[in-house]
Every structure is written in structure tokens, then in C-alpha cells.
Write a protein that holds these residues in place. Structure first.
Motif, PDB file in Angstrom:
ATOM      1  N   GLU A  16      47.407 -12.291  -3.677  1.00 49.93           N
ATOM      2  CA  GLU A  16      46.476 -12.483  -3.571  1.00 49.93           C
ATOM      3  C   GLU A  16      46.034 -11.118  -5.133  1.00 49.93           C
ATOM      4  OE1 GLU A  16      44.717 -12.653   1.021  1.00 49.93           O
ATOM      5  OE2 GLU A  16      43.894 -11.091  -0.515  1.00 49.93           O
ATOM      6  N   ILE A  17      46.477 -10.661  -5.195  1.00 49.02           N
ATOM      7  CA  ILE A  17      46.194  -9.512  -6.150  1.00 49.02           C
ATOM      8  C   ILE A  17      46.884  -9.643  -7.550  1.00 49.02           C
ATOM      9  CG2 ILE A  17      47.358  -7.479  -8.303  1.00 49.02           C
ATOM     10  CD1 ILE A  17      46.143  -5.931  -5.351  1.00 49.02           C
ATOM     11  N   LYS A  21      42.916 -13.215  -7.447  1.00 50.72           N
ATOM     12  CA  LYS A  21      42.247 -13.509  -6.578  1.00 50.72           C
ATOM     13  C   LYS A  21      41.749 -12.626  -6.460  1.00 50.72           C
ATOM     14  CE  LYS A  21      40.476 -13.823  -1.808  1.00 50.72           C
ATOM     15  NZ  LYS A  21      40.828 -14.579  -0.304  1.00 50.72           N
ATOM     16  N   TYR A  22      42.121 -11.401  -7.077  1.00 49.99           N
ATOM     17  CA  TYR A  22      41.329  -9.949  -7.255  1.00 49.99           C
ATOM     18  C   TYR A  22      41.812  -9.636  -8.640  1.00 49.99           C
ATOM     19  CZ  TYR A  22      40.349  -9.787  -2.461  1.00 49.99           C
ATOM     20  OH  TYR A  22      39.786 -10.342  -0.706  1.00 49.99           O
ATOM     21  N   SER A  26      38.542  -4.939 -10.585  1.00 51.67           N
ATOM     22  CA  SER A  26      37.706  -5.924  -9.175  1.00 51.67           C
ATOM     23  C   SER A  26      37.739  -4.757  -8.066  1.00 51.67           C
ATOM     24  CB  SER A  26      37.499  -7.586  -9.134  1.00 51.67           C
ATOM     25  OG  SER A  26      38.790  -7.355  -8.652  1.00 51.67           O
ATOM     26  N   ARG A  27      36.913  -5.172  -7.562  1.00 49.01           N
ATOM     27  CA  ARG A  27      37.262  -3.921  -6.283  1.00 49.01           C
ATOM     28  C   ARG A  27      38.104  -5.043  -4.812  1.00 49.01           C
ATOM     29  NH1 ARG A  27      35.305   1.179  -7.845  1.00 49.01           N
ATOM     30  NH2 ARG A  27      33.928   1.045  -8.610  1.00 49.01           N
ATOM     31  N   LEU A  28      38.662  -3.811  -4.058  1.00 49.87           N
ATOM     32  CA  LEU A  28      38.560  -5.000  -2.609  1.00 49.87           C
ATOM     33  C   LEU A  28      37.539  -4.455  -1.993  1.00 49.87           C
ATOM     34  CD1 LEU A  28      42.363  -3.625  -2.667  1.00 49.87           C
ATOM     35  CD2 LEU A  28      41.430  -5.194  -3.726  1.00 49.87           C
ATOM     36  N   GLU A  67      40.598  -0.179  -6.098  1.00 48.17           N
ATOM     37  CA  GLU A  67      40.153  -0.777  -7.735  1.00 48.17           C
ATOM     38  C   GLU A  67      41.168  -1.552  -7.826  1.00 48.17           C
ATOM     39  OE1 GLU A  67      38.512  -0.431 -12.070  1.00 48.17           O
ATOM     40  OE2 GLU A  67      37.124  -0.218 -10.039  1.00 48.17           O
ATOM     41  N   VAL A  68      41.469  -2.964  -8.939  1.00 47.40           N
ATOM     42  CA  VAL A  68      42.658  -3.181  -8.861  1.00 47.40           C
ATOM     43  C   VAL A  68      43.078  -2.965 -10.549  1.00 47.40           C
ATOM     44  CG1 VAL A  68      43.971  -5.528  -9.717  1.00 47.40           C
ATOM     45  CG2 VAL A  68      42.386  -5.304  -7.611  1.00 47.40           C
TER      46      VAL A  68
END
Length: 254
Positions: A16-17, A21-22, A26-28, A67-68
Motif C-alpha cells: 500500500e505504501i 495509498k500512504y 502520511s500517517r498509518l 509515519e511513512v
């Protein structure tokens, strides 16, 4: 064979990263939310997230969750690096980083010591012979980018004494040597990859799961080797390319 549950969690979030998507920054979802989504205990989810932390994909902050990470890859053209036929702004590292619109910073260590066996073989000097080590810890935009260890045979110091002096050689050692009649006319590159040593993980601020790209370049004058450089790059922030032959059909750079 079905992977363990924590691996399934890590694999799903990694996909997803990668898909966006993230996105970076962005925060998971929280551990509690992920626990419900994957029908797994929080310890299992935490282990899966720990895999992604070790791979350098996400960071963990107390009370702020996961966080990514932003991964702005730096692309190095190894064919042009240190080539004196191209305009330079200082040494090759400063030139490439500033030309990319980014900020260079490096620290130095210089010492006389016996060359390691693999280096002495490439420099054609006896094992244990004293050499000059110039060690750089390099950053791009204040993020650790690489370490570089360059070994010069001891005999070269008599002809180019600044090699053994502490601190930077602003024009770069390749240009400095050329100005003293010691011209690098060719080089031999060796590329390999491995996981980081504890010292590399500390200096480059990476988790144990981020691979290192090792670039060993042996430079030659017309008659003998004059230096051996071992550059260790963070595998998550670097990409290297070479230009060989006629590339006119390639057109503009991608």
C-alpha cells in the motif's frame, strides 16, 4: 507455505505504501485499527510495523504513531563522477549535489595506516604497507547519504603532500593530483550489495533491514594504480547509472 501473520501485515502495508495509498509524510492507521483490520493481536501488528521500520519505510514516534518516510532518491551518474572533462563546482560530490539543486555537507578524517588486504591488492602494494586514508561522511540535504574511504599509496604523498593533510581539498583530489602531474587516465569499478555493519547503520542512520550499495573504484595513471575508493551508499536513497557508447537515440533524460 503461508508466512507468519506479522509478515502478512508488513507485506500488505508495504504494497500500500508502494502503490501510493500512504504517500510520504502520511500517517498509518493506529495499531488498534490495524489489529482490527488484520484480525491480529497488537503485538503481532507491532512486529509487522517493526519490519517496515527496519526497512526504512516508516518511522515510529512516541505518542504519534507511524509515519511513512520521505524517500527522495539521489541519482549519481558514475560515468561523469570525477571526470575532469566536465565543469566542476569544487569536488565531484559537491558538483553533483549542487547541480541537482540540493545541499551538500561532508566531514573528513585523514590518517596514515596499513591498507586492508583487498585494497593493497588493488593498489599493488605489499599488505601492511602504509597508505593515506581520506574518509568522508557525506550528506545530501542534511540526510546521511554515504561514507567514502579512499586509500592512496604512501609513495604518492611525496609528490602530492596535501593528501595527508587534514580537511577538505576543495577542488577534489583527482583534480589536485592532475595539477601535480599525476593524471588519472582510467578507472575500474566494482559494485556489490550487502546488509549494513553496526557502524554503517549508525553513521548512515538506517535500520538493519536497509541494504548498502558498495562501489569500489580503483583509479589508474598511465603506469600504475594511484588510489582505491570504497563508497558505501544507503540503498534506499540512491540510484547509480552509467553512460556507455552512443546514446543519441535516448534523447532527453528520463
Amino acid at each position: 507455505m503461508t508466512p507468519p501473520k506479522y509478515r502478512q501485515v508488513a507485506d500488505a502495508l508495504r504494497r500500500e505504501i508502494d502503490s501510493g495509498k500512504y504517500p510520504p509524510g502520511s500517517r498509518l492507521p493506529s495499531e488498534s485499527e490495524l489489529s482490527g483490520r488484520f484480525d491480529a493481536s497488537r503485538n503481532t501488528v507491532r512486529s509487522g510495523l517493526g519490519v517496515l521500520v527496519s526497512e526504512g519505510l516508516i518511522t515510529s514516534s512516541q505518542g504519534l504513531g507511524y509515519e511513512v518516510r520521505s524517500h527522495e532518491v539521489f541519482e549519481l551518474n558514475a560515468s561523469k563522477f570525477e571526470n575532469l572533462n566536465f565543469p566542476q563546482n569544487g569536488d565531484a560530490y559537491n558538483t553533483d549535489v549542487t547541480n541537482a539543486g540540493r545541499r551538500p555537507h561532508q566531514t573528513f578524517r585523514v590518517e596514515m595506516l596499513p591498507a586492508p588486504k583487498d585494497v593493497s591488492e588493488r593498489l599493488r602494494i605489499e599488505a601492511g604497507t602504509k597508505s593515506v586514508l581520506r574518509f568522508c561522511h557525506r550528506y545530501v540535504d542534511d540526510v546521511p547519504w554515504s561514507t567514502q574511504a579512499t586509500y592512496y599509496p604512501g609513495w604518492l604523498v611525496e609528490e602530492a603532500p596535501r593528501l595527508a593533510e587534514p580537511g577538505d581539498i576543495a577542488e577534489g583530489t583527482t583534480r589536485y593530483l592532475a595539477d601535480h602531474g599525476i593524471t588519472q587516465v582510467g578507472y575500474f569499478d566494482e559494485l556489490s550489495a550487502r546488509m549494513p555493519t553496526p557502524d554503517e547503520a549508525r553513521l548512515l542512520e538506517v535500520g538493519a533491514g536497509v541494504p548498502m550499495l558498495l562501489w569500489m573504484r580503483t583509479g589508474y595513471s598511465e603506469s600504475k594504480p594511484i588510489r582505491c575508493t570504497i563508497t558505501t551508499f544507503r540503498g534506499d536513497l540512491n540510484r547509480m547509472n552509467y553512460e556507455i557508447g552512443d546514446l543519441s537515440a535516448r534523447g532527453e533524460s528520463l
